[in-house]
Design a protein around this motif. Structure first.
Motif, short mmCIF file in Angstrom:
data_model
loop_
_atom_site.label_atom_id
_atom_site.label_comp_id
_atom_site.label_asym_id
_atom_site.label_seq_id
_atom_site.Cartn_x
_atom_site.Cartn_y
_atom_site.Cartn_z
N THR A 1 0.84 -1.19 0.00
CA THR A 1 0.00 0.00 0.00
C THR A 1 0.88 1.24 0.00
N ASP A 2 1.98 1.20 0.74
CA ASP A 2 2.91 2.33 0.76
C ASP A 2 3.43 2.64 -0.64
N ARG A 3 3.80 1.61 -1.37
CA ARG A 3 4.35 1.81 -2.72
C ARG A 3 3.30 2.43 -3.64
N LEU A 4 2.07 1.99 -3.49
CA LEU A 4 1.01 2.57 -4.30
C LEU A 4 0.86 4.06 -4.00
N ILE A 5 0.82 4.41 -2.73
CA ILE A 5 0.65 5.80 -2.33
C ILE A 5 1.82 6.66 -2.82
N GLU A 6 3.03 6.14 -2.68
CA GLU A 6 4.21 6.89 -3.08
C GLU A 6 4.26 7.13 -4.60
N ALA A 7 3.66 6.23 -5.36
CA ALA A 7 3.71 6.35 -6.82
C ALA A 7 2.60 7.23 -7.40
N LEU A 8 1.65 7.62 -6.59
CA LEU A 8 0.52 8.41 -7.09
C LEU A 8 0.97 9.80 -7.53
N PRO A 9 0.34 10.35 -8.55
CA PRO A 9 0.72 11.69 -9.01
C PRO A 9 0.26 12.80 -8.08
N GLN A 10 -0.62 12.49 -7.12
CA GLN A 10 -1.06 13.48 -6.14
C GLN A 10 -1.16 12.80 -4.77
N GLN A 11 -1.17 13.60 -3.73
CA GLN A 11 -1.27 13.07 -2.38
C GLN A 11 -2.72 12.73 -2.06
N PRO A 12 -3.04 11.48 -1.78
CA PRO A 12 -4.42 11.13 -1.47
C PRO A 12 -4.74 11.39 0.01
N GLN A 13 -6.00 11.37 0.31
CA GLN A 13 -6.42 11.33 1.71
C GLN A 13 -6.28 9.88 2.18
N VAL A 14 -5.64 9.66 3.31
CA VAL A 14 -5.41 8.30 3.81
C VAL A 14 -5.99 8.17 5.21
N ILE A 15 -6.80 7.14 5.40
CA ILE A 15 -7.36 6.84 6.71
C ILE A 15 -7.00 5.40 7.07
N ALA A 16 -6.42 5.23 8.24
CA ALA A 16 -6.08 3.89 8.73
C ALA A 16 -7.04 3.51 9.85
N ILE A 17 -7.57 2.29 9.76
CA ILE A 17 -8.43 1.76 10.82
C ILE A 17 -7.58 0.77 11.60
N PRO A 18 -7.08 1.15 12.78
CA PRO A 18 -6.01 0.41 13.46
C PRO A 18 -6.29 -1.07 13.71
N GLU A 19 -7.48 -1.41 14.17
CA GLU A 19 -7.77 -2.79 14.56
C GLU A 19 -8.35 -3.62 13.42
N ALA A 20 -8.49 -3.04 12.25
CA ALA A 20 -9.10 -3.75 11.13
C ALA A 20 -8.12 -4.74 10.51
N THR A 21 -8.67 -5.88 10.05
CA THR A 21 -7.92 -6.82 9.23
C THR A 21 -8.37 -6.65 7.79
N HIS A 22 -7.77 -7.39 6.90
CA HIS A 22 -8.07 -7.21 5.48
C HIS A 22 -9.55 -7.43 5.17
N ASN A 23 -10.12 -8.44 5.80
CA ASN A 23 -11.51 -8.81 5.50
C ASN A 23 -12.49 -8.38 6.57
N ALA A 24 -12.04 -7.65 7.57
CA ALA A 24 -12.93 -7.24 8.66
C ALA A 24 -12.63 -5.80 9.05
N LEU A 25 -13.38 -4.88 8.45
CA LEU A 25 -13.24 -3.47 8.78
C LEU A 25 -14.23 -3.08 9.87
N ASP A 26 -13.90 -2.06 10.61
CA ASP A 26 -14.85 -1.46 11.54
C ASP A 26 -15.86 -0.68 10.70
N GLU A 27 -17.11 -1.16 10.63
CA GLU A 27 -18.09 -0.55 9.74
C GLU A 27 -18.40 0.90 10.10
N VAL A 28 -18.35 1.23 11.39
CA VAL A 28 -18.62 2.61 11.78
C VAL A 28 -17.52 3.53 11.25
#
Length: 261
Positions: free
Chosen positions: A216-243
């Motif tokens: 994910t870091d490599r994708l972000i670094e390669a983007l032509p613009q800075q995206p908005q990034v939100i990290a959900i600390p306790e989330a796993t790949h298949n289980a996000l905090d829905e709220v």
């Protein structure tokens, strides 16, 4: 033949067999549609695509603004209906299963998924002509959404647990195999997004066990613009905090993405 020569020969034969299995059966090893299958009668949307029909669900039909959701591998996209209805009441959301998934006909492949995505987007855009249609892509769906974003004018893009390229992620999981040389299923959002300059939100899982953080870091670094990034600390790949996920979507689509021309 001496026993000491049999051992490396047996290893080479086994290694070649594993490589051959990956090369010739990679579609079956990559895509997992079986657990998502449902009868066509349970869907409320259909898009004929020549030899197949893509089917899915529409949340809050009739809104001026629209979002197309591209799900993750093995994801039953209809399970997101309540989330989108709650957090995005001002949007119509299309959750359409890939070929071979849900109630859609056919078999999934890199070419088929990308080939279906643009006509689906165009169909939805024709239904919502007042505003550019936005996209949400999760994991594998992020690669499909990125392809559409590289080819069409869109309102905004959300990538959930995204990766730089499927080959790179697979190589990380199987460093002892020449995955980069064997993989024909080429999903490479890092290339598609090189030409995208619109609103972009990336949602990361803090405990992602499928997509290593470096990809994910490599994708972000390669983007032509800075995206908005939100990290959900306790989330796993298949289980996000829905709220947390829903709130991030609501904020993005009611502020950042809606300012797109």
């Amino acid at each position: 033949m001496p026993k000491l020569l049999w051992l490396p020969l047996a290893f080479l034969v086994a290694y070649a067999a594993v490589c051959a299995l990956l090369f010739f059966r990679q579609q079956q090893l990559i895509y997992f549609p079986a657990s998502t299958r449902v009868p066509p009668g349970q869907t409320d949307f259909a898009l004929p695509r020549g030899d197949v029909v893509l089917r899915g669900w529409v949340v809050r039909p009739g809104q001026a603004r629209a979002i197309v959701y591209f799900g993750g591998n093995g994801e039953s996209v209809q399970h997101n209906r309540a989330l989108f209805e709650r957090w995005l009441p001002g949007h119509t959301v299309y959750l359409v299963a890939y070929r071979g998934y849900g109630a859609s006909d056919g078999m999934p492949s890199h070419q088929a998924l990308r080939g279906d995505a643009l006509p689906l987007f165009d169909h939805v855009q024709a239904r919502h002509q007042r505003h550019p249609v936005s996209l949400v892509g999760r994991s594998l769906g992020g690669a499909i959404a990125s392809h559409v974003a590289s080819q069409r004018r869109i309102g905004g893009l959300v990538l959930v647990t995204p990766f730089d390229s499927l080959a790179a992620v697979a190589q990380s999981h199987y460093p002892w195999l020449p995955v980069r040389w064997l993989l024909r299923e080429r999903h490479e959002p890092i290339r598609d997004l090189a030409v995208y300059h619109g609103p972009l939100l990336i949602v990361r899982a803090g405990k992602d066990e499928i997509v290593p953080p470096a990809h994910t870091d490599r994708l972000i670094e390669a983007l032509p613009q800075q995206p908005q990034v939100i990290a959900i600390p306790e989330a796993t790949h298949n289980a996000l905090d829905e709220v947390a996920f829903g709130a991030a979507l609501a904020d993005f689509f009611t502020s950042g993405a809606q300012r797109a021309p």
